[in-house]
Scaffold this motif. Structure first.
Motif, PDB file in Angstrom:
ATOM      1  N   SER A 255       0.792  -1.228   0.000  1.00 25.08           N
ATOM      2  CA  SER A 255       0.000   0.000   0.000  1.00 25.08           C
ATOM      3  C   SER A 255       0.826   1.280   0.000  1.00 25.08           C
ATOM      4  CB  SER A 255      -0.933   0.009   1.215  1.00 25.08           C
ATOM      5  OG  SER A 255      -0.188  -0.068   2.419  1.00 25.08           O
ATOM      6  N   SER A 256       2.029   1.266   0.597  1.00 26.69           N
ATOM      7  CA  SER A 256       2.813   2.495   0.737  1.00 26.69           C
ATOM      8  C   SER A 256       4.087   2.504  -0.098  1.00 26.69           C
ATOM      9  CB  SER A 256       3.191   2.715   2.219  1.00 26.69           C
ATOM     10  OG  SER A 256       2.032   2.769   3.023  1.00 26.69           O
ATOM     11  N   ASN A 257       4.684   1.360  -0.293  1.00 23.26           N
ATOM     12  CA  ASN A 257       5.921   1.267  -1.055  1.00 23.26           C
ATOM     13  C   ASN A 257       5.632   1.528  -2.535  1.00 23.26           C
ATOM     14  OD1 ASN A 257       8.300   0.550  -2.321  1.00 23.26           O
ATOM     15  ND2 ASN A 257       8.681  -1.196  -0.989  1.00 23.26           N
ATOM     16  N   ASP A 258       6.311   2.502  -3.107  1.00 25.52           N
ATOM     17  CA  ASP A 258       6.059   2.878  -4.498  1.00 25.52           C
ATOM     18  C   ASP A 258       6.725   1.955  -5.513  1.00 25.52           C
ATOM     19  OD1 ASP A 258       4.535   5.061  -3.721  1.00 25.52           O
ATOM     20  OD2 ASP A 258       6.259   6.410  -3.648  1.00 25.52           O
ATOM     21  N   GLU A 259       7.552   1.043  -5.039  1.00 28.01           N
ATOM     22  CA  GLU A 259       8.196   0.115  -5.960  1.00 28.01           C
ATOM     23  C   GLU A 259       7.139  -0.766  -6.637  1.00 28.01           C
ATOM     24  OE1 GLU A 259      11.317  -0.313  -6.986  1.00 28.01           O
ATOM     25  OE2 GLU A 259      11.935   1.467  -5.859  1.00 28.01           O
ATOM     26  N   PRO A 260       7.177  -0.907  -7.968  1.00 27.33           N
ATOM     27  CA  PRO A 260       6.152  -1.696  -8.667  1.00 27.33           C
ATOM     28  C   PRO A 260       6.360  -3.196  -8.573  1.00 27.33           C
ATOM     29  CG  PRO A 260       7.729  -0.840 -10.241  1.00 27.33           C
ATOM     30  CD  PRO A 260       8.117  -0.257  -8.912  1.00 27.33           C
ATOM     31  N   LEU A 261       7.559  -3.628  -8.123  1.00 23.03           N
ATOM     32  CA  LEU A 261       7.872  -5.048  -8.072  1.00 23.03           C
ATOM     33  C   LEU A 261       8.108  -5.507  -6.641  1.00 23.03           C
ATOM     34  CD1 LEU A 261      10.401  -5.246 -11.051  1.00 23.03           C
ATOM     35  CD2 LEU A 261       7.927  -5.588 -11.111  1.00 23.03           C
ATOM     36  N   LEU A 262       7.777  -6.762  -6.379  1.00 27.90           N
ATOM     37  CA  LEU A 262       7.998  -7.373  -5.070  1.00 27.90           C
ATOM     38  C   LEU A 262       8.867  -8.609  -5.238  1.00 27.90           C
ATOM     39  CD1 LEU A 262       4.314  -7.238  -3.765  1.00 27.90           C
ATOM     40  CD2 LEU A 262       6.193  -5.831  -2.924  1.00 27.90           C
ATOM     41  N   ASN A 263       9.716  -8.843  -4.249  1.00 23.60           N
ATOM     42  CA  ASN A 263      10.586 -10.008  -4.265  1.00 23.60           C
ATOM     43  C   ASN A 263      10.481 -10.698  -2.915  1.00 23.60           C
ATOM     44  OD1 ASN A 263      12.905 -11.725  -3.891  1.00 23.60           O
ATOM     45  ND2 ASN A 263      13.856 -10.717  -5.640  1.00 23.60           N
ATOM     46  N   PRO A 264       9.909 -11.906  -2.848  1.00 18.27           N
ATOM     47  CA  PRO A 264       9.718 -12.574  -1.554  1.00 18.27           C
ATOM     48  C   PRO A 264      11.030 -12.836  -0.814  1.00 18.27           C
ATOM     49  CG  PRO A 264       9.244 -14.066  -3.379  1.00 18.27           C
ATOM     50  CD  PRO A 264       9.382 -12.710  -3.975  1.00 18.27           C
ATOM     51  N   ILE A 300      -6.719  -7.852  -2.975  1.00 14.64           N
ATOM     52  CA  ILE A 300      -6.437  -7.742  -1.533  1.00 14.64           C
ATOM     53  C   ILE A 300      -6.701  -6.340  -1.005  1.00 14.64           C
ATOM     54  CG2 ILE A 300      -4.761  -9.628  -1.481  1.00 14.64           C
ATOM     55  CD1 ILE A 300      -2.545  -7.544  -1.659  1.00 14.64           C
ATOM     56  N   ARG A 301      -7.340  -5.516  -1.804  1.00 17.58           N
ATOM     57  CA  ARG A 301      -7.515  -4.115  -1.423  1.00 17.58           C
ATOM     58  C   ARG A 301      -8.253  -3.966  -0.103  1.00 17.58           C
ATOM     59  NH1 ARG A 301      -9.115  -2.274  -6.150  1.00 17.58           N
ATOM     60  NH2 ARG A 301      -6.961  -1.855  -6.742  1.00 17.58           N
ATOM     61  N   SER A 302      -9.314  -4.745   0.094  1.00 14.92           N
ATOM     62  CA  SER A 302     -10.091  -4.608   1.334  1.00 14.92           C
ATOM     63  C   SER A 302      -9.265  -5.012   2.554  1.00 14.92           C
ATOM     64  CB  SER A 302     -11.369  -5.451   1.260  1.00 14.92           C
ATOM     65  OG  SER A 302     -11.054  -6.823   1.132  1.00 14.92           O
ATOM     66  N   GLN A 303      -8.383  -6.008   2.385  1.00 15.79           N
ATOM     67  CA  GLN A 303      -7.533  -6.443   3.500  1.00 15.79           C
ATOM     68  C   GLN A 303      -6.461  -5.419   3.827  1.00 15.79           C
ATOM     69  OE1 GLN A 303      -7.411 -10.085   1.009  1.00 15.79           O
ATOM     70  NE2 GLN A 303      -6.862 -11.062   2.936  1.00 15.79           N
ATOM     71  N   LEU A 304      -6.019  -4.678   2.813  1.00 15.35           N
ATOM     72  CA  LEU A 304      -5.014  -3.645   3.046  1.00 15.35           C
ATOM     73  C   LEU A 304      -5.610  -2.422   3.739  1.00 15.35           C
ATOM     74  CD1 LEU A 304      -3.107  -3.702  -0.372  1.00 15.35           C
ATOM     75  CD2 LEU A 304      -2.456  -4.831   1.770  1.00 15.35           C
ATOM     76  N   GLU A 305      -6.883  -2.214   3.527  1.00 17.22           N
ATOM     77  CA  GLU A 305      -7.507  -0.993   4.039  1.00 17.22           C
ATOM     78  C   GLU A 305      -8.058  -1.124   5.445  1.00 17.22           C
ATOM     79  OE1 GLU A 305     -10.395  -0.137   1.062  1.00 17.22           O
ATOM     80  OE2 GLU A 305      -8.929   0.693  -0.362  1.00 17.22           O
ATOM     81  N   LYS A 306      -8.113  -2.344   5.977  1.00 20.44           N
ATOM     82  CA  LYS A 306      -8.651  -2.501   7.326  1.00 20.44           C
ATOM     83  C   LYS A 306      -7.764  -3.402   8.165  1.00 20.44           C
ATOM     84  CE  LYS A 306     -11.615  -6.522   6.480  1.00 20.44           C
ATOM     85  NZ  LYS A 306     -12.994  -7.053   6.507  1.00 20.44           N
ATOM     86  N   GLU A 321      -6.949   0.488   8.548  1.00 20.49           N
ATOM     87  CA  GLU A 321      -5.548   0.201   8.845  1.00 20.49           C
ATOM     88  C   GLU A 321      -4.768   1.469   9.179  1.00 20.49           C
ATOM     89  OE1 GLU A 321      -1.925  -1.696   9.296  1.00 20.49           O
ATOM     90  OE2 GLU A 321      -3.844  -2.689   8.968  1.00 20.49           O
ATOM     91  N   LYS A 322      -4.999   2.549   8.458  1.00 20.70           N
ATOM     92  CA  LYS A 322      -4.221   3.766   8.630  1.00 20.70           C
ATOM     93  C   LYS A 322      -4.453   4.435   9.978  1.00 20.70           C
ATOM     94  CE  LYS A 322      -3.873   4.876   3.696  1.00 20.70           C
ATOM     95  NZ  LYS A 322      -4.182   5.882   2.643  1.00 20.70           N
ATOM     96  N   THR A 323      -5.634   4.237  10.557  1.00 19.71           N
ATOM     97  CA  THR A 323      -5.943   4.937  11.811  1.00 19.71           C
ATOM     98  C   THR A 323      -6.119   3.995  12.994  1.00 19.71           C
ATOM     99  OG1 THR A 323      -8.328   4.892  11.304  1.00 19.71           O
ATOM    100  CG2 THR A 323      -7.067   6.813  10.564  1.00 19.71           C
TER     101      THR A 323
END
Length: 359
Positions: A255-264, A300-306, A321-323
């Motif tokens: 949600s916050s990291n602007d990097e477009p790629l993820l590496n496990p 996963i948007r709903s899980q990221l937001e709460k 999630e943010k508050t």
């Protein structure tokens, strides 16, 4: 994506798929060796079902063709274009047998397999396989002054998308240079109505039958990375604060990291400091996820937001999630309770039995 409304349906075949029963290795086919003649009204209904499936972001996926060897779904439809009607029907029976052989569990329902050969306005071929499960319905009838309700147990392709799956292979109008064969010349698409954010598309249909792969689909791989890492944290990080911090970091990666790629692997090296736990993550999670995941939060948007905490007796606390950490504070000792500014009455103190579990 394909505009299904603009397709010209040329040939259609339909076969019944009987589910696997005890003593059988897989399902079986009851073939119909006749072309199906569809009225314009029926064609419009099918096109509407196909088009609506494309709009369901959480159920529809652009995948890649993985299995194109002889006997695969791709190899069958690839040769249909230049075949006469009798040969088209025979190939469609072979496709139905491929689906039946992939249904190796008694829990997989039967239904009808509809094979559609269609063409775009520029004469690119589009092959559509629809598995439509049987449904129960009631119909009210009046016959010879008698009112009755008839039980219909073979309804299929109703307006309820829950009961069908769709696989599509289509010729590209312009080859995609970044892909290798056959994906440079052909695209593919999957709709699975029973796909849910905490599951995955049915392997037997998209992988075993259609021969598609989801490895390059950013929606599915982002979901897989997030859910499997989340489950790992729940299982391997027992201490509440550390678990809470790890789950927060995981969400921030999306949600916050602007990097477009993820590496496990990079995630584990950065945030899992216990070497044994990190090795377990490599073996149990990272091994089964592509090395590079293109970030897509659609599923996963709903899980990221709460954020949600559960307690005993089905008590839960849910907040954005943010508050969450600003809105909810846990009092863990008498000293912390004594520090409460009771003159500020803009809060509520609630005593909940049990320790919280982060979800």
């Amino acid at each position: 994506m394909i505009n299904f409304y603009e397709l010209d349906f040329r040939r259609v075949a339909i076969h019944q798929i009987a589910p696997k029963s005890d003593g059988m290795e897989h399902g079986s086919v009851i073939p119909d060796r006749n072309l199906v003649h569809l009225s314009e009204e029926v064609i419009n209904v099918i096109k509407e079902r196909l088009a609506k499936s494309t709009d369901k972001v959480s159920k529809a996926f652009v995948l890649e063709i993985e299995n194109y060897a002889g006997g695969s779904f791709f190899s069958h439809v690839f040769k249909m274009k230049k075949k006469d009607n009798n040969e088209f029907i025979e190939i469609s029976v072979e496709i139905a047998e491929l689906l039946a052989s992939s249904q190796t569990k008694n829990t997989i329902p039967g239904g009808y397999l509809i094979i559609i050969e269609a063409y775009t306005k520029t004469e690119e071929a589009v092959y559509i396989a629809v598995k439509a499960e049987f449904q129960l319905a009631l119909r009210y009838e009046v016959h010879e002054q008698k009112s009755t309700i008839q039980l219909l147990d073979d309804i299929f392709l109703s307006n309820s998308a829950k009961f069908y799956k769709i696989g599509v292979i289509y010729e590209r109008s312009v080859p995609e240079q970044e892909f290798s064969y056959p994906n440079n010349e052909f695209g593919c698409y999957l709709f699975d109505a029973q796909f849910a954010p905490d599951s995955k598309p049915a392997d037997y249909f998209y992988k075993d039958f259609l021969g598609f792969t989801a490895d390059s689909n950013s929606k599915i791989q982002s979901l897989r990375f997030f859910k499997q890492t989340e489950n790992f944290i729940h299982n391997y990080i027992p201490e509440f604060n550390e678990k809470n911090n790890m789950l927060t970091v995981l969400k921030q990666e999306f949600s916050s990291n602007d990097e477009p790629l993820l590496n496990p692997i990079d995630f584990a090296n950065s945030y899992i400091h216990n070497e044994d736990v990190r090795d377990s993550y490599f073996n149990e999670v990272a091994t089964y996820i592509p090395e590079i995941v293109v970030k897509d939060t659609s599923l996963i948007r709903s899980q990221l937001e709460k954020k949600k905490l559960s307690f005993a007796n089905k008590v839960t606390i849910t907040a954005p999630e943010k508050t969450f950490d600003f809105s909810v504070k846990f009092i863990k000792s008498k000293e912390e309770a004594d520090e409460i500014e009771w003159t500020n009455g803009d809060f509520t103190v609630v005593l909940i039995s049990g320790k919280p579990i982060i979800e």
